[in-house]
Design a protein around this motif. Sequence first.
Motif, mmCIF file in Angstrom:
data_model
loop_
_atom_site.group_PDB
_atom_site.id
_atom_site.type_symbol
_atom_site.label_atom_id
_atom_site.label_comp_id
_atom_site.label_asym_id
_atom_site.label_seq_id
_atom_site.Cartn_x
_atom_site.Cartn_y
_atom_site.Cartn_z
ATOM 1 N N ALA B 291 0.802 -1.249 -0.048
ATOM 2 C CA ALA B 291 -0.091 -0.041 0.031
ATOM 3 C C ALA B 291 0.973 1.371 0.033
ATOM 4 O O ALA B 291 1.928 1.284 0.651
ATOM 5 N N LYS B 292 0.281 2.242 -0.754
ATOM 6 C CA LYS B 292 1.185 3.521 -0.735
ATOM 7 C C LYS B 292 0.450 4.351 0.252
ATOM 8 O O LYS B 292 -0.797 4.454 0.222
ATOM 9 N N LEU B 293 1.195 5.144 1.223
ATOM 10 C CA LEU B 293 0.538 6.259 2.371
ATOM 11 C C LEU B 293 0.888 7.555 1.594
ATOM 12 O O LEU B 293 2.165 7.797 1.733
ATOM 13 N N VAL B 294 -0.165 8.412 1.503
ATOM 14 C CA VAL B 294 0.122 9.722 1.104
ATOM 15 C C VAL B 294 -0.551 10.565 2.140
ATOM 16 O O VAL B 294 -1.687 10.312 2.468
ATOM 17 N N THR B 295 0.389 11.665 2.823
ATOM 18 C CA THR B 295 -0.190 12.129 3.954
ATOM 19 C C THR B 295 -0.269 13.798 3.511
ATOM 20 O O THR B 295 0.511 14.487 3.080
ATOM 21 N N PHE B 296 -1.546 14.331 3.950
ATOM 22 C CA PHE B 296 -1.666 15.678 3.923
ATOM 23 C C PHE B 296 -1.790 16.421 5.195
ATOM 24 O O PHE B 296 -2.739 15.750 6.053
ATOM 25 N N ASP B 297 -0.826 17.068 5.722
ATOM 26 C CA ASP B 297 -0.495 17.462 7.104
ATOM 27 C C ASP B 297 0.244 18.673 7.092
ATOM 28 O O ASP B 297 1.269 18.840 6.452
ATOM 29 N N VAL B 298 -0.269 19.608 7.631
ATOM 30 C CA VAL B 298 0.424 21.219 7.983
ATOM 31 C C VAL B 298 1.726 20.877 8.497
ATOM 32 O O VAL B 298 2.676 21.698 8.100
ATOM 33 N N ARG B 299 1.855 19.786 9.277
ATOM 34 C CA ARG B 299 3.166 19.751 9.962
ATOM 35 C C ARG B 299 3.803 18.271 9.447
ATOM 36 O O ARG B 299 3.064 17.449 9.307
#
Lengths: 207, 940
Positions: B291-299
């Motif tokens: 699985a590919k994990l893509v994160t959107f996070d300000v930090r």
Amino acid sequence: MAYVSTAVISREDAASRSGTYRLLARLWLREVDLDLLQELRQAPLRDSFVAAGGVLPEYERDASDSKTTIENLAIAYCRLFVGPANHLPPFQSVWQAGQFQGTATASMREMIDVVGYDVVPLPGGVMLDHLGVQLDVMGNLLEQLSSWPAEAGSCDQVWELADSFYAKHLLWPADLLATAARQAEDDFYRSFIMLTREFLKSEMQLR
Amino acid sequence: MSHETTRRAFLKLGMAAGAGAAAIGVSGCGKSSPEPKKSDAPAGAPGAGALPQGIDLEKWNRIRGEPYELGKFGAMPGVCQLPGPQAKRNWPDRDKYKNVKKVPGMCQLCSTICGIVGYVKDGRVIKIEGNPNDPNSRGHLCARGQAGLNHLYHPERLLYPLKRVGKRGEGKWKRISWDEALDEIADRLKAVRESGKPEEFAFHQGRQRSKDALKRFLDAFGTKTQLSHRALCSGNRRAANLTYLWESDWDLNDVEHSKYILNFGSNAFEAHQGHVPFATRIQNGRFKNGAKLVTFDVRLSNTAGASDEWFAPFPGTDGAIALAMSHAIMAAGLHDAEFIHQWSNVSVEELRTHLKPYTPEWAAKISGMPAADIRRIAIEFAKAAPACTTMCNRGSSAHINGFYNDRAIQLLNGVVGSVGKKGGWCWSPWGGLDPIVKTPPMPPGAKTWSVLEDPPEYPLANVWRRMRVGELIYLYLLQGRAKLQAYMTYNLDSPLTWPEESLTQQVLTDEDLIKFHVCINCFYNETAHYADIVLPWATYLERWDLDARGSYNLRPYVGLRTPMIDPLGESKDVREFFPELAKRIGGGMEKWYEESVEEYMQQWASSVPENPKTGKKGLDRLMEEGVWEGEREPYYEPYNTAITEDKMQGAQVDASTGIITKDGVGIGIMKGDQPVRGFTTPSRQFEIRSLFVEKIGRNEDCSELIAKSGVSKTKSRPANHKGHDVDIDPMPSWFQPKEHQALAENELIMTSFKWNVHNHGRTMNLKWLAEIVHTNPAWLNPVTAAAFDLKDGDWIELTSYYSTELEERSAHLKRDDLKTQDGRRVIATMRVPIVTMQGIHPQAIAMSNSCGHWQYTSVAQARKNPAEVGHLVGSDTATFRDADWQRNMWWEDSSGGDPAKWQRNTGNGWNQNRLMPIAPDPVSGQQSFHDTVVKITKVG
């Protein structure tokens, strides 16, 4: 070779020492209540307490309302030993290992079993390495020694037990006592803390 | 005085004390007289055993060891010698776990509730580990859980009931007995009941896992003013899930079987309500399933750092990115047309039209994320369907637009058809225990109403679940909208963890607004400081519960929390003292407490089936195994479950919609000629368009819609909500708060975060964890820092403002008490140091929210009590640089608040919540922790 304890003085001394241990135990384990306050007001306890370095609660000095005195003493006791913040928990484990129920507690459990000390009268929930419990256990031991029957034979081993108990469980509070004496705002409690310190020192000097 | 003189004085004292009356002595009854023990040997002979006085010499001879000699062992002889050079030579201690008893439990140092095993020896818990039988956590245990020993044996634990003396908040207390405490509390609560306004007794919980015990007491009392912290946590995510599903407020993303995971603002590797079970499954999905994990996070959190790709969008724009992704997926023809057609309540064309304006280019302008990446990631995600899922948490939820963010994010799963699929976006109806276990009969639910529990301004706060709007209660009390005769707090630290610390403190101190406050806690925290009576609560290692969380196995289980040891001191659990309190209050409350705690637990666990290998069942089985999981199938595609002929007997089918009802209540939907369960929503579909939220927002009657859903707990809004209408878009959409649209040059958006070793307010007192993280400088991007002429370690002054969006939308929150500056209302100022981090959006500033205690033990405050140098026996600095807790904290801050004297990594940090305004999302009431606009100024 039979154990020779330098603390073997006399039965009378043992009985007196027991009394001191038990009085201190009472003061450490619970707040001063009206009954105890009244006892402290009366001779011979009053005079001997003062002679030993104790300062009586304000009640005696300015005849203020005893209920207020009891309340003030309870606040002082709580601030010093119960909490909820910046207090000095009088438990050996806390002062040796920084947490409750350390090896000191397990050791006390064993010693209490050996001594045959009855824990039932203790205040509910008290942990066995509380200084008050330790003082009371020592008091109990000395009381047993003071009434040692002749037909029971030599009590050398019991003296050895007493010395060992002292070393394991009554040498530790020096720092607690020094810190508590500094933090105590109430004269009565400061004096009783110093009294405890001096008494334990004098017990040390017997050995 | 000479030694002899002193000694004589002590002997006289002892004589006088011994002669004294019953007052002297521990029990007040003088001396104890132990029973003599029997022995065969002649009395007094060596090894004679017990002597007439009770001393057991046989035992003594077994344990005595070497005769004591003064000076032989240095300052501290005997068995209690501290670690030192001797300890090192005995490492490892191979006997440490000999003869241990293993006792099952459930952790409670965060909300994940991992199964644990306590190793108990000689009445002491010496180690805590994960329970491999726990199907959710599967034997893993994080740092917090390991530090449970610090929690249990902390020397500043509350051990006795305390009563306030002096003014509230003065910090003056005296110890009282449980009887005194319960008598006083009962008198006060009885008076509330007898006043005819039971709702003026409010119970306020922080983290609680004894729901049955609390509900029993409060319903028996008759108050529905049962407040929680839910709105400070996950209100919007739950509301968004409920909008689509109705059946569950909690998505359980099947990440272990996924091929693609889109993470919007969740830091599952460090925090998250499913933390360890979830994080381990994410990693399994990645490393075993590709699985590919893509994160959107300000930090750049640890989750973001471990992801395959990380993007830092402008705060609060997650929803915009998600909508743009849905747009891109449909534009590329990669949507699951069949799922949308079959299982949603919009057509493909309607959805395409709705998403038309939400282009990647539009989202790029708002979020800062490149349009090409939005498109690319969207297409990758869609191509992995149905084994793909979104995940989100407070990062996307805790905003004024949080409900819309999360709705937009969850929509992606509907667009690609991963809803309920293996590897996809799943849920289960079991948020806790397997329903096989049932408590003894409970009292009927309380029927009162209070604005504190049910603020009329927030349409989605309570309509499916009672989420409440916890952050409002102090403001409402101040505004006079409610009265409290009695307030009971339970594992709560609102002065630290709630927004607007000063307002919280102001209200808690006011004895007119809160007439009587009882605090139940393990430690003297900020809430306890404002109580009238403090009750020492037993820790989670000292009490009973049956407990479980929503499981990522997609089926329920039952976990057991057991007293591993007797509670220390006089601490007690509510299961023990609520019955006592109920009996004292009387008036019928007592009849709900007929069993002892053990009997209650036996009854509750009685349906746990027998283990065929051991023959044990019920509580016995749980005592041995710790956890039981049934054999249900994982909850995949529940909407496709066929309805049996039996169940169809007497049912009606609506010819136009296909909805199946029975006695007016929805039970399913026809798919072709097959009756299936469908979704438990009014349309029996995955509700992309929600007429319900639109109508509920406008206070319209929704009884017909509710009936079709079959969800009986949901009701239309009550009559006293009339006049409080909120426009809620029936379709997933998005807006940006006004104050974020044009930040001034010296303005940033403040966000918060949790560390992997801390929870929000209950771990900073644990030394093992505080050693790792104990302070929280503000994170600032180096580019931003340079613009302010700042470098690492410099100090700034932060000024926080109230939301201009909410000034318009939520007039009831108008705050004339707040001073204005540049046309905005100022909440607070605070000075903090900064640390420059590339891993943060240049227009954001982040601080962890776990720090800044001003109560909660010396460790949490990083304050050393007076002590002499070298006084700590065993603090042999040559051997141990890091001695144990006792007044020896190397991170102590001696700056006295002077930035010029402050040294890095010292002190206990700053309470970020001081800066946060009370800012509930207008739809659900979730506190917007990540939206606060702050002005920064360099200090010094």
